[in-house]
Design a protein around this motif. Sequence first.
Motif, PDB file in Angstrom:
ATOM      1  N   ARG A  17      -3.575  12.083  -1.835  1.00 47.69           N
ATOM      2  CA  ARG A  17      -2.251  12.037  -2.454  1.00 47.69           C
ATOM      3  C   ARG A  17      -1.895  13.406  -3.036  1.00 47.69           C
ATOM      4  N   MET A  44      -2.830   3.605  -1.756  1.00 47.83           N
ATOM      5  CA  MET A  44      -3.322   2.777  -2.855  1.00 47.83           C
ATOM      6  C   MET A  44      -2.564   1.450  -2.900  1.00 47.83           C
ATOM      7  N   THR A  94       2.900   7.305 -11.507  1.00 49.86           N
ATOM      8  CA  THR A  94       1.534   7.566 -11.019  1.00 49.86           C
ATOM      9  C   THR A  94       1.174   9.048 -11.074  1.00 49.86           C
ATOM     10  N   GLU A 150      -8.545  13.440  -7.178  1.00 49.54           N
ATOM     11  CA  GLU A 150      -8.152  12.865  -5.887  1.00 49.54           C
ATOM     12  C   GLU A 150      -9.132  13.274  -4.793  1.00 49.54           C
ATOM     13  N   ARG A 161     -12.335  11.361  -5.282  1.00 52.82           N
ATOM     14  CA  ARG A 161     -12.151   9.952  -4.886  1.00 52.82           C
ATOM     15  C   ARG A 161     -12.343   9.799  -3.385  1.00 52.82           C
ATOM     16  N   ARG A 165       0.867  -1.186   0.000  1.00 59.13           N
ATOM     17  CA  ARG A 165       0.000   0.000   0.000  1.00 59.13           C
ATOM     18  C   ARG A 165       0.900   1.232   0.000  1.00 59.13           C
ATOM     19  N   ARG A 215       1.449  12.146   0.735  1.00 56.96           N
ATOM     20  CA  ARG A 215       0.060  12.465   1.083  1.00 56.96           C
ATOM     21  C   ARG A 215       0.003  13.660   2.028  1.00 56.96           C
TER      22      ARG A 215
END
Length: 570
Positions: free
Chosen positions: A455, A221, A499, A558, A561, A217, A504
């Motif tokens: 993130r 994610m 990515t 983000e 989400r 993770r 974060r």
Amino acid sequence: MRQRKKLGEVLCEKSYLDESGLKFALAEQKIEHRRLGQILLDLGYISQAQLNEALAHQAGIEKIDLTKASISNDVVALVPAELVSKYNIMPLNQQNGRLEVAMTDPFQPQVIEDLRLVTGCSVRRYYAEPKEMENAILKFYGSNVARMMDDLVPAEQRVESKQLDNNGDYSPAKLHELAREPSLVNLVNLVILEAIEARASDIHIEPFENQVKIKYRIDGMLVERTPSSKRLQAAIISRIKIMAGMNIAERFVPQDGHIEFAGKKGRVDMRVSTVPTVFGESIELRILDRSTSLMKLHDLGMNDQCLEGFDQCLHRTHGIVLVTGPTGCGKTTTLYASLNKIYSPAVKMITIEDPVEYQLEGINQMPVNPKRGLTFATGLRHILRHDPDIVMVGEIRDRETANIAIRAALTGHLVFSTLHTNDAPGAVTRLIDMGVEPFLLASSLEAVLAQRLVRTICPKCKVSYKPDEHLIKSLNGSLNIQPDTKFYHGVGCNECGQTGMSGRIGIYELLRITGTLRELIAARPTTEQIIKAAPPDHISMVNDGLTKVLEGVTTPEEIFRVAKSIGEED
């Protein structure tokens, strides 16, 4: 013949060192009679990579850009993966009995000698940057874990699961023997090291019918890595259980354990948990990153208004302050940062946690131990007999703990705790549903801080872009977006694993309990009523997140989400 430049001159030209630093190091060299490079390293003026690059430049060793390197399979096959990993090198080309090799440290005679013995070629050295080397090794040789798994169980030996049961029919003695095989020990260590280097917060080892999946993770994610053969399942799981001090023979009951692992940058603590599944035991390792857990309060990402309001709550003499959100959203990090900020030798602080993730200097910390009857409720009762000024309860899970915490807040203690709710107003209704008397909650509650982690955009590949029109319309419902507003995202690079996101930051919602809200709480309000009665300057988590979007910290996608878990509509 051109005169060779001095090391200090090269370092200054590359802006790795300034003139004042060089003068100080040269003065030290006259006294100590040591190499200048070593003195600069010891002083912390330069890094080993910077020294290697400068020495290579000084020696006339050419620097090569590995991001543009095209290496044939024949050349890759010349140098074994073990040598590549051990010495951090990359074969580039082979012609007329000479092998061209990129190195992060071109001044190791043993490397040259080993390469000559293995390949039978003379060696020409090039210098390459460590990060480029790491990515090139991954690209042309695969990860260390993948290579080791292939060595342990070649493709032709990877049988179907029907030929094996879930764990292999092994006795405890056989499991111990498998788990102590040097190659297996190295494999498990590599999995953990790879996860730490990838900045993973968790490692998941999940058995399925034909293979064992390994996932990390990273930034919240899950990323799937090279799966393991079913043949290695029993050995891998047994090895981790031995490391964590678990019962290796017990396979049908969940177990918890702890591992202290020696990483490259020091000791790493890991919380380990197993659960039985239909295909064998699934293992989760939580990597406890001390540097993250002991962050400063102002580094967490709170806006100025939220930080100021929360700081006022921290300096109250009594009352209860709650931090809410789902598992893994950084609640413990916020509480640790809060306790560190208000710590003073003149104040008695006691915590009860499950588990104690990190020891805080000067603060008494008590771990929960249900097997011996030490729950949050019983521990909290005994804590209050020790005359504390400030108490931190890891989590309010039941009515008994909630009632004791609130009564402690009413009798002159400042109490911090966490609760699993979607937003800040939901904490009030959750506690009332637990059975807490509304009038007691109204009198004791000072503030609720709800949070999530989003993130952040990778700074290395951050570029401006024009988002979808529907996205802009969605944002305009929450904030007023000007036509010339710039939006940013990451296009993906080696630094962020393609990515576009790296690291974060928190988004927050602080609900300060005003006189109006106290009256409302005493009357058993709904969540909607609490939101309507919140102070005029109250900012929701989604709005805080969208502000960070406009600041170029994260992306609208983000925030949306994460917004789904908060329960707000896009």
